[in-house]
Scaffold this active site. Sequence first.
Site, PDB file in Angstrom:
ATOM      1  N   GLU A 126     -77.030 -71.731 -13.313  1.00 49.17           N
ATOM      2  CA  GLU A 126     -77.055 -72.003 -11.876  1.00 49.17           C
ATOM      3  C   GLU A 126     -75.759 -72.688 -11.435  1.00 49.17           C
ATOM      4  O   GLU A 126     -75.051 -73.275 -12.257  1.00 49.17           O
ATOM      5  CB  GLU A 126     -78.227 -72.929 -11.540  1.00 49.17           C
ATOM      6  CG  GLU A 126     -79.586 -72.362 -11.889  1.00 49.17           C
ATOM      7  CD  GLU A 126     -80.677 -73.412 -11.746  1.00 49.17           C
ATOM      8  OE1 GLU A 126     -81.421 -73.342 -10.764  1.00 49.17           O
ATOM      9  OE2 GLU A 126     -80.768 -74.299 -12.612  1.00 49.17           O
ATOM     10  N   LYS A 128     -73.664 -75.653  -9.860  1.00 50.17           N
ATOM     11  CA  LYS A 128     -73.816 -77.110  -9.776  1.00 50.17           C
ATOM     12  C   LYS A 128     -73.215 -77.565  -8.448  1.00 50.17           C
ATOM     13  O   LYS A 128     -72.005 -77.537  -8.263  1.00 50.17           O
ATOM     14  CB  LYS A 128     -73.100 -77.796 -10.943  1.00 50.17           C
ATOM     15  CG  LYS A 128     -73.294 -79.303 -10.947  1.00 50.17           C
ATOM     16  CD  LYS A 128     -72.560 -79.938 -12.111  1.00 50.17           C
ATOM     17  CE  LYS A 128     -72.803 -81.441 -12.131  1.00 50.17           C
ATOM     18  NZ  LYS A 128     -72.382 -82.108 -10.892  1.00 50.17           N
ATOM     19  N   ASP A 130     -72.001 -79.990  -5.430  1.00 44.07           N
ATOM     20  CA  ASP A 130     -71.386 -81.317  -5.354  1.00 44.07           C
ATOM     21  C   ASP A 130     -71.820 -81.977  -4.048  1.00 44.07           C
ATOM     22  O   ASP A 130     -71.118 -81.960  -3.045  1.00 44.07           O
ATOM     23  CB  ASP A 130     -69.857 -81.187  -5.416  1.00 44.07           C
ATOM     24  CG  ASP A 130     -69.191 -82.530  -5.663  1.00 44.07           C
ATOM     25  OD1 ASP A 130     -69.896 -83.484  -6.024  1.00 44.07           O
ATOM     26  OD2 ASP A 130     -67.968 -82.631  -5.490  1.00 44.07           O
ATOM     27  N   TYR A 235     -83.385 -76.811  -6.452  1.00 46.08           N
ATOM     28  CA  TYR A 235     -83.179 -76.206  -7.773  1.00 46.08           C
ATOM     29  C   TYR A 235     -84.155 -76.709  -8.846  1.00 46.08           C
ATOM     30  O   TYR A 235     -84.035 -76.330 -10.008  1.00 46.08           O
ATOM     31  CB  TYR A 235     -81.749 -76.464  -8.261  1.00 46.08           C
ATOM     32  CG  TYR A 235     -81.324 -77.919  -8.193  1.00 46.08           C
ATOM     33  CD1 TYR A 235     -81.815 -78.864  -9.090  1.00 46.08           C
ATOM     34  CD2 TYR A 235     -80.436 -78.344  -7.214  1.00 46.08           C
ATOM     35  CE1 TYR A 235     -81.434 -80.184  -9.025  1.00 46.08           C
ATOM     36  CE2 TYR A 235     -80.041 -79.674  -7.132  1.00 46.08           C
ATOM     37  CZ  TYR A 235     -80.540 -80.584  -8.039  1.00 46.08           C
ATOM     38  OH  TYR A 235     -80.168 -81.903  -7.957  1.00 46.08           O
ATOM     39  N   LYS A 323     -68.333 -78.439 -16.146  1.00 50.30           N
ATOM     40  CA  LYS A 323     -67.547 -78.763 -14.957  1.00 50.30           C
ATOM     41  C   LYS A 323     -66.285 -77.888 -14.908  1.00 50.30           C
ATOM     42  O   LYS A 323     -65.574 -77.767 -15.905  1.00 50.30           O
ATOM     43  CB  LYS A 323     -67.128 -80.241 -14.974  1.00 50.30           C
ATOM     44  CG  LYS A 323     -68.285 -81.223 -14.811  1.00 50.30           C
ATOM     45  CD  LYS A 323     -68.644 -81.400 -13.340  1.00 50.30           C
ATOM     46  CE  LYS A 323     -69.430 -82.676 -13.107  1.00 50.30           C
ATOM     47  NZ  LYS A 323     -68.626 -83.846 -12.874  1.00 50.30           N
ATOM     48  N   CYS A 417     -30.431 -86.873   7.696  1.00 47.32           N
ATOM     49  CA  CYS A 417     -30.840 -85.814   6.781  1.00 47.32           C
ATOM     50  C   CYS A 417     -30.584 -86.239   5.338  1.00 47.32           C
ATOM     51  O   CYS A 417     -29.482 -86.695   5.010  1.00 47.32           O
ATOM     52  CB  CYS A 417     -30.065 -84.534   7.098  1.00 47.32           C
ATOM     53  SG  CYS A 417     -30.325 -83.213   5.908  1.00 47.32           S
ATOM     54  N   CYS A 420     -27.538 -83.607   3.984  1.00 50.56           N
ATOM     55  CA  CYS A 420     -26.159 -83.614   4.517  1.00 50.56           C
ATOM     56  C   CYS A 420     -25.811 -84.881   5.285  1.00 50.56           C
ATOM     57  O   CYS A 420     -24.703 -85.027   5.797  1.00 50.56           O
ATOM     58  CB  CYS A 420     -25.932 -82.389   5.393  1.00 50.56           C
ATOM     59  SG  CYS A 420     -26.873 -82.423   6.941  1.00 50.56           S
ATOM     60  N   CYS A 435     -33.235 -81.827  10.860  1.00 46.35           N
ATOM     61  CA  CYS A 435     -31.803 -82.038  10.693  1.00 46.35           C
ATOM     62  C   CYS A 435     -31.079 -81.321  11.825  1.00 46.35           C
ATOM     63  O   CYS A 435     -31.390 -80.165  12.145  1.00 46.35           O
ATOM     64  CB  CYS A 435     -31.347 -81.490   9.340  1.00 46.35           C
ATOM     65  SG  CYS A 435     -29.557 -81.505   9.120  1.00 46.35           S
ATOM     66  N   CYS A 440     -26.496 -77.167   7.455  1.00 45.72           N
ATOM     67  CA  CYS A 440     -27.022 -78.041   6.400  1.00 45.72           C
ATOM     68  C   CYS A 440     -27.341 -77.218   5.144  1.00 45.72           C
ATOM     69  O   CYS A 440     -28.045 -76.196   5.233  1.00 45.72           O
ATOM     70  CB  CYS A 440     -28.282 -78.736   6.902  1.00 45.72           C
ATOM     71  SG  CYS A 440     -29.145 -79.680   5.628  1.00 45.72           S
TER      72      CYS A 440
END
Length: 683
Positions: A126, A128, A130, A235, A323, A417, A420, A435, A440
Site C-alpha cells: 500500500e 504510505k 504522509d 487503511y 521510505k 553586479c 562585472c 545588472c 556583463c
Amino acid sequence: MEKMTLNFGENLDNIKKKIEKMREDILKYNQYYYTNNESLISDVEYDNLIKELKELEEEYPQFKNVESPTEKVGATNLRESKFQKVTHKKPMLSLSNTYNEGEIGDFIERVRKLIPEDKELKYALELKLDGLSISVQYEKGKLVRGVTRGDGAIGEDVTENIMEITTIPHELSEPLDLEVRGEIVLPLSNFLKLNEKRMEAGEEVFANPRNAASGTLRQIDSSIIKERGLDSYFYFLVDAEKYGVKTHSESIKFLEKLGFKTTGVCEVLESASKLKKRIDYWEKEKENLDYETDGMVIKVDELELWNILGNTTKSPRWAIAYKFPAKQVTTTMLGVTWQVGRTGKVTPVAELEEVLLSGSKVKRASLHNFHEIERKDIRIGDKVFIEKAAEIIPQVVKSIKEFRDGSEIQIVEPTECPVCQSPVAREEGQVDIKCTNPNCPGKIKGRIEYFVSRDAMNISGFGSKMVEKMLELGFIKNAGDIYNLKSHEEELVKIEKMGKRSVEKLLESIEESKKRDYSKVLYALGIPFIGKYSGKLLANASGNIDKLMNMSIEELIEIDGVGDKGAKAVYDFFRDSENLQLIEVLRGYGLQFAQEVKEEQSSEERIFEGKTFLFTGTLKNFKREEIKEEIEKLGGKNLSAVSKNLDYLIIGEKAGSKLKKAQELGTVKILTEDEFLEICGKK
C-alpha cells in the site's frame, strides 16, 4: 568481562551522557512535530537518530529505559493540548522503517522463520501517506469519535473537527460498531493555495502538507477545516476478523463497501522481487498524486498470521514501511553566492553543508530572490529545510529559528553586479535586481547556456562547465561562435578530460543542432516571456523570421497565447542591432529560420477546440511530446493533472492514480488510445 568502551574509545560515562542527550533531542523533536505541528529535522534524520539510539541501547542494556522514545510512539507530552485526552482501546503502533530495498528481503526472511512452513505467504502493498494518523469509531454505523495517534496509547479527541472533513462518513452503509484507522491529509493543490494566502497575509508558510494538515486539524475553530479542504484515506480496520474477513486486502474492500475512502492501492504479491518492482513503479507514479506519499507499506496479507507474528513494544512484526529517498531534508547554510543570469537578473544561491536529497548529493539550493530571504528570515549559519522543487531544483524552504545561537549572519542585498561590479537596479514593481551592464560576462554565459540547453538547441556535451571553459579560452563570445568551434578542433582535443572522441561527439551534436526546427531556434534566442509553447505559436503565425521581425506590436498581440508582455518583448528584441547581427550569423551557419506556413484549419479539422486533455500510462503509438502536439494541432489543450477542468483522459497500459481520480470525479470522459486514434481519424 564487562564491555567498557566503544570502538572509538568512549567510556561508559560518555556513552550514558550521549544516550541521554539523544533522548532529550528526540523528545524535543516529538513535541514540536506532534504538538506544535512543526518539524525541526527531516524524517530521514529523525529515523536515523532513533535507529542509532536503539543500537546504543541494545549494545549497552544497562542504560535502557522504559521511558525512552525508542519504546514509545509519537508525542510523549500532551499536557498542554487544548483537546480532551482519550486512551486508545488498542495501541496505535508505528511501523519499522527502512530506506534500503535490500531490507525488504530481510523482512520476508524474518516473517518466514516465524510462520509454519506449510503456510503460503502473500503480502499487501500500500501507499504510505504522509499525513496525520487518525482513529475513527462508529456505533451502530454512526460516527461517535475521532482520536489522533498521540503517543500511541493516548490521543486527542478531535471529533468535532473531523465532522468537517467531507470524506469521513458520518453514517456507514451498515449499522456496525467498529474502529477504523487512516490518515488525514491536505491535498497538494489545497496546500499550495493555503500557502499563497498565508504569503499574501504576511503569515509564515507551512513547510510541508503534513504540518499543514496537523495544524489545521488541531484548530479550535472547526470551520477552518472545511475551508482548507482536508481529506482522508483509510487503511486499517481494527479487529477485522470480527467482520468475516480473512485477509488485509479483503478488509480494504470491506471498508470501501461501508463508504470509506481508500487510496485504491492494495496490491497482493508473493515475493520480494515483485514487491520491489511495484515499489519502483510507485516511486515514479507518486508524482501524479494530489497528496504526499513518502513510501510504501508492506503487510502480511493473512490476518490469522498477525497473531503468530505479534508486535514489539513499538511496531508490529507483520508489517514494514519502505521510505522513498527524502524529498525534504535539513542542513546548515554556510553562505550565499549571487549569480547573474542571461537577462542580468541577480539571484541568490545558498551554499550548504552537503546532504543527500532524493538520491543525489546537494551542496547548493535556490533562494529565489532577496525578498524571499527577508520574508523567510534566512541567515548564514541557520539550520534550514531544503527540498527539490518539481523533483529537479533544490530550494530552501525555511530556516529553523529554534536552533539559532546568536552567531548567525544576516544576508545583505548587493548594490553591484557580482560578476562585472556594475551597478544593479530594480525595475518598478519588480522584486528582482538586475545588472545594468549590457555586456556583463554573466549575462553572456547565461545566454549561451540557455541556447545550448535541452529544450532549445539541445547540444549534448555543452554543459555549464563547458560554456565557462570556452569563454575562458576565448573560443566563443556569443551563441554564433559555437558553430565555428570546428576550427578549434586541435586545441579542443588538448583540453583536460576532453579527448578526441569527446570532441568529435561535441562537434557532431553542434552540427546536428542545425536541424532543430524554427520554433526551437526562436526559443533558443532567449526572447523574454517567450517559452517553448509561445515559440511554437510565433513560428506558426509567422512562417519565417523576416516576417516576424517586421510585425508590429498590434499584429503580435493578435497571435493568440502570446500576450501583451510577450508581444512587446518580441518587438523590442528585433529592434536591437546586436540581436539582428546574431540572427544573421546563425542564418549563415544554416540554422532553421523558416517553416512551412500551415493553412488555417477549418472548424471540422479543429475537432478538439476548447477541450482539455491528459494522458496516463504507457502509450503504444505515441511518445509524450507527440501526443501533446497531436492534441494541440487539433485545437485541444494539454493539462498536467486531473481536475474538474479536464474533459478527456487518454489511458495507456498500467494507468494508475490519474484514472482512479478521473473516475471519482465522474465528469471526465475516459478514452483508450485506440478510441483516441479513431476520433482523430487515424484508425
